[in-house]
Design a protein around this motif. Structure first.
Motif, PDB file in Angstrom:
ATOM      1  N   UNK A 192       0.967  -1.263   0.236  1.00  0.00           N
ATOM      2  CA  UNK A 192       0.429   0.289   0.316  1.00  0.00           C
ATOM      3  C   UNK A 192       0.958   1.118   0.377  1.00  0.00           C
ATOM      4  N   UNK A 193       2.046   0.541   0.703  1.00  0.00           N
ATOM      5  CA  UNK A 193       3.110   2.218   0.961  1.00  0.00           C
ATOM      6  C   UNK A 193       3.247   2.409  -1.348  1.00  0.00           C
ATOM      7  N   UNK A 194       3.696   1.183  -1.822  1.00  0.00           N
ATOM      8  CA  UNK A 194       4.157   2.003  -3.522  1.00  0.00           C
ATOM      9  C   UNK A 194       2.769   2.310  -3.719  1.00  0.00           C
ATOM     10  N   UNK A 195       1.410   1.787  -3.527  1.00  0.00           N
ATOM     11  CA  UNK A 195      -0.013   2.251  -4.240  1.00  0.00           C
ATOM     12  C   UNK A 195       0.258   4.072  -3.955  1.00  0.00           C
ATOM     13  N   UNK A 196       0.486   4.119  -2.573  1.00  0.00           N
ATOM     14  CA  UNK A 196      -0.398   5.514  -2.231  1.00  0.00           C
ATOM     15  C   UNK A 196       1.027   6.614  -3.427  1.00  0.00           C
ATOM     16  N   UNK A 197       2.082   6.181  -3.517  1.00  0.00           N
ATOM     17  CA  UNK A 197       3.232   7.033  -4.036  1.00  0.00           C
ATOM     18  C   UNK A 197       3.044   6.947  -5.278  1.00  0.00           C
ATOM     19  N   UNK A 198       2.756   5.678  -6.045  1.00  0.00           N
ATOM     20  CA  UNK A 198       1.284   5.636  -7.345  1.00  0.00           C
ATOM     21  C   UNK A 198       0.797   7.316  -7.718  1.00  0.00           C
ATOM     22  N   UNK A 199       0.079   6.589  -6.561  1.00  0.00           N
ATOM     23  CA  UNK A 199      -1.712   7.500  -6.145  1.00  0.00           C
ATOM     24  C   UNK A 199      -1.152   9.058  -5.933  1.00  0.00           C
ATOM     25  N   UNK A 200       0.038   9.060  -5.419  1.00  0.00           N
ATOM     26  CA  UNK A 200       0.210  10.304  -5.158  1.00  0.00           C
ATOM     27  C   UNK A 200       1.109  10.798  -6.594  1.00  0.00           C
ATOM     28  N   UNK A 201       2.137  10.630  -7.574  1.00  0.00           N
ATOM     29  CA  UNK A 201       2.281  10.788  -8.660  1.00  0.00           C
ATOM     30  C   UNK A 201       0.964  10.729  -9.907  1.00  0.00           C
ATOM     31  N   UNK A 202       0.190  10.772  -9.679  1.00  0.00           N
ATOM     32  CA  UNK A 202      -1.107  10.273 -10.560  1.00  0.00           C
ATOM     33  C   UNK A 202      -1.757  11.176 -10.258  1.00  0.00           C
ATOM     34  N   UNK A 203      -2.097  11.829  -9.316  1.00  0.00           N
ATOM     35  CA  UNK A 203      -3.340  11.907  -8.996  1.00  0.00           C
ATOM     36  C   UNK A 203      -3.058  13.500  -8.295  1.00  0.00           C
ATOM     37  N   UNK A 204      -3.117  14.964  -8.770  1.00  0.00           N
ATOM     38  CA  UNK A 204      -2.761  15.855  -9.211  1.00  0.00           C
ATOM     39  C   UNK A 204      -3.822  17.022  -8.140  1.00  0.00           C
ATOM     40  N   UNK A 205      -3.603  17.616  -7.409  1.00  0.00           N
ATOM     41  CA  UNK A 205      -4.490  19.148  -6.995  1.00  0.00           C
ATOM     42  C   UNK A 205      -5.248  19.527  -7.458  1.00  0.00           C
ATOM     43  N   UNK A 206      -6.894  19.358  -7.264  1.00  0.00           N
ATOM     44  CA  UNK A 206      -8.122  19.662  -7.902  1.00  0.00           C
ATOM     45  C   UNK A 206      -7.848  20.834  -7.203  1.00  0.00           C
ATOM     46  N   UNK A 207      -8.701  21.721  -8.473  1.00  0.00           N
ATOM     47  CA  UNK A 207      -8.946  23.078  -8.301  1.00  0.00           C
ATOM     48  C   UNK A 207     -10.465  22.797  -8.267  1.00  0.00           C
ATOM     49  N   UNK A 208     -11.173  21.437  -8.859  1.00  0.00           N
ATOM     50  CA  UNK A 208     -12.691  21.894  -8.865  1.00  0.00           C
ATOM     51  C   UNK A 208     -12.937  19.742  -8.777  1.00  0.00           C
ATOM     52  N   UNK A 209     -13.749  19.128  -8.260  1.00  0.00           N
ATOM     53  CA  UNK A 209     -13.985  17.606  -8.575  1.00  0.00           C
ATOM     54  C   UNK A 209     -15.908  17.586  -9.019  1.00  0.00           C
ATOM     55  N   UNK A 210     -15.175  17.186  -9.694  1.00  0.00           N
ATOM     56  CA  UNK A 210     -17.428  16.220 -10.697  1.00  0.00           C
ATOM     57  C   UNK A 210     -17.522  14.970 -10.120  1.00  0.00           C
ATOM     58  N   UNK A 211     -18.573  14.777  -9.916  1.00  0.00           N
ATOM     59  CA  UNK A 211     -18.433  13.393  -9.423  1.00  0.00           C
ATOM     60  C   UNK A 211     -19.577  13.144 -10.760  1.00  0.00           C
ATOM     61  N   UNK A 212     -19.073  11.638 -11.175  1.00  0.00           N
ATOM     62  CA  UNK A 212     -20.135  11.576 -12.388  1.00  0.00           C
ATOM     63  C   UNK A 212     -21.533  10.628 -11.563  1.00  0.00           C
ATOM     64  N   UNK A 213     -22.804  10.044 -12.739  1.00  0.00           N
ATOM     65  CA  UNK A 213     -23.701   9.596 -12.213  1.00  0.00           C
ATOM     66  C   UNK A 213     -22.744   7.945 -11.985  1.00  0.00           C
ATOM     67  N   UNK A 214     -21.822   7.862 -13.002  1.00  0.00           N
ATOM     68  CA  UNK A 214     -21.066   5.789 -12.933  1.00  0.00           C
ATOM     69  C   UNK A 214     -20.382   6.025 -11.544  1.00  0.00           C
ATOM     70  N   UNK A 215     -19.957   7.089 -10.833  1.00  0.00           N
ATOM     71  CA  UNK A 215     -19.286   6.824  -9.463  1.00  0.00           C
ATOM     72  C   UNK A 215     -17.990   7.474  -9.823  1.00  0.00           C
TER      73      UNK A 215
END
Length: 479
Positions: A113-136
């Protein structure tokens, strides 16, 4: 081919009015309802028990292992990726690979999970806004210069380029509708200066066969003979010349994928290299991939590699590569509406071409919507031009049950069924050295296993060069 009187796409043609389908958010009759995503069935408690089950029957090891597991739970509860909504996500669970083996110790789980979190930190950038889609899905609006592409040393400190000159012969006579991806049904949009990026989650990683392989295609053959690779194609191709782009309208369906580690896609390939380890490809289209996305929606996707899928390249924006410039298209998001068997048909226009000025490869979705570009520095052979272009479908046949997969290609019906029943590509074109769009010549058509999936090419004044393709996979002729 009897097409008269039927509506074929979301685009409107000046001279062919029967190709007009305008599906707005208030006209949902074009959409096949399929809301809801598979739920994770393994509870956090089960994961904790699984982690503790490997401890020895002595008090000190049990306490140590319990402490590690408790730390794992604590680290998973917080907002790991600077997204407020992330704190509401479910606790991490082990993948079915881990549950089956019952061998992972708590320390190994924590490391995973440390490896997963490190990957996610690279991929998921800070968001100005977040939109939830009907498909989740969660669509993060990220400042354009902070997207993953700009992590690359060649692009550090830079900003996306201005739009290039479009190929000659490209018309803007088509109009687009308000709705072409499911996340836009909310009515929310990303602000100017940002790009919409589908948020990647821990669950996305846990579905993958490996952390290192997440977001990548397994290495396999691209050329006509894919026997033995597990990948099967029904494609048309052109080669023997220098190509600087390709264009087509691709019919969108929701094929059934019968195994979670298989996929079904329809795309354009722009290819260069020797088809060895130096293979370069640029790819764009739609795909159904339960492993990558966690559901069975057809999704708009891109891909690239410069070493035959070995170490370079990825889907969408899951690595530093493709530079997105548009705030209306989310790569990896579900396409809406989709085609219905013996009913309304929906297709998406895609064009990939090399900018004559800067040499980058640009992608257009629909008419006039520039999605972004693959920088020329990513490639070796494609830094110059392509030597082959392919159009068509591909599936993975894992034979997980000991016989041919029932995963469908296209609509799941053979090409002979024709319009409204079989999937199609239409208006196939390539771009030449002088940035001209031209019809295809010297076409080759190949179906690796025609009893499972086949293809039939044609030409007329309305659709130009076109083909029907696809099939059901396993049937009496495809054991």
């Amino acid at each position: 081919m009897d097409m008269k009187g039927y509506s074929v796409s979301w685009t409107k043609h000046k001279k062919e009015p029967y190709f007009a389908v305008h599906c707005t958010t208030r006209q949902r009759q074009c959409i096949q309802a399929n809301h809801g995503t598979p739920e994770e069935t393994t509870s956090p408690n089960h994961s904790l028990k699984l982690a503790l089950s490997t401890s020895q029957n002595t008090l000190l090891p049990m306490l140590l292992h319990a402490l590690v597991a408790f730390m794992l739970l604590l680290t998973s509860i917080g907002t790991a990726f600077s997204h407020p909504i992330a704190s509401n996500s479910p606790l991490p669970v082990l993948s079915h690979h881990d549950n089956a083996s019952h061998t992972l110790r708590p320390s190994a789980v924590l490391q995973k999970f440390r490896r997963i979190r490190a990957h996610l930190k690279k991929i998921n950038k800070p968001a100005v806004k977040t939109i939830k889609s009907p498909d989740g899905d969660l669509i993060d609006c990220v400042l354009s210069h902070q997207q993953p592409a700009f992590d690359h040393p060649h692009l550090k400190g830079q900003r996306p380029l201005d739009p290039p000159e479009r190929p000659k012969g490209h018309t803007d006579g088509e109009t687009i509708t308000d709705s072409f991806q499911l996340w836009t049904d909310s009515g929310e949009v990303c602000p100017e200066g940002t790009v919409p990026i589908r948020r990647t989650t821990e669950q996305d990683f846990l579905r993958a066969s490996s952390i290192g392989g997440f977001g990548r295609k397994p290495r396999r053959g691209v050329r006509r003979d894919s026997t033995g690779t597990g990948h099967e194609h029904a494609v048309v191709s052109v080669n023997g010349d220098q190509y600087y782009g390709a264009k087509a309208s691709i019919n969108v369906w929701t094929p059934t994928v019968t195994d979670p580690y298989e996929f079904s896609l329809s795309q354009i390939w722009v290819i260069a290299g020797s088809f060895g380890n130096d293979l370069n490809t640029i790819e764009a289209g739609w795909q159904v991939s339960p492993e990558l996305y966690g559901d069975n929606y057809p999704r708009f996707f891109t891909y690239w590699t410069t070493d035959a899928y070995q170490a370079t390249g990825c889907y969408n924006l899951l690595c530093s590569g493709f530079v997105q410039t548009n705030n209306r298209i989310a790569i990896g998001a579900a396409i809406s509406p989709r085609s219905i068997y013996n009913g309304r048909q929906f297709d998406i226009g895609l064009m990939v071409w090399k900018d004559p000025k800067h040499g980058h490869w640009w992608l257009e979705f629909g008419s006039g919507l520039l999605v972004g570009y693959w920088p020329a520095y990513l490639f070796s052979h494609l830094r110059n031009h392509a030597s082959m272009v392919q159009f068509g479908g591909e599936i993975v046949n894992s034979r997980s049950r000991g016989y041919h997969t029932g995963t469908q290609m296209g609509s799941g019906h053979f090409s002979e069924e024709g319009f409204r029943k079989a999937a199609y590509f239409r208006n196939l074109q390539v771009v030449d050295w002088d940035n001209n769009l031209l019809p295809l010549s010297n076409i080759h058509q190949v179906a690796d296993h025609s009893n499972c999936y086949d293809i039939r090419v044609g030409s007329n004044n309305v659709w130009g060069t076109y083909f029907y393709y696809g099939g059901p996979g396993r049937n009496v002729r495809c054991p």
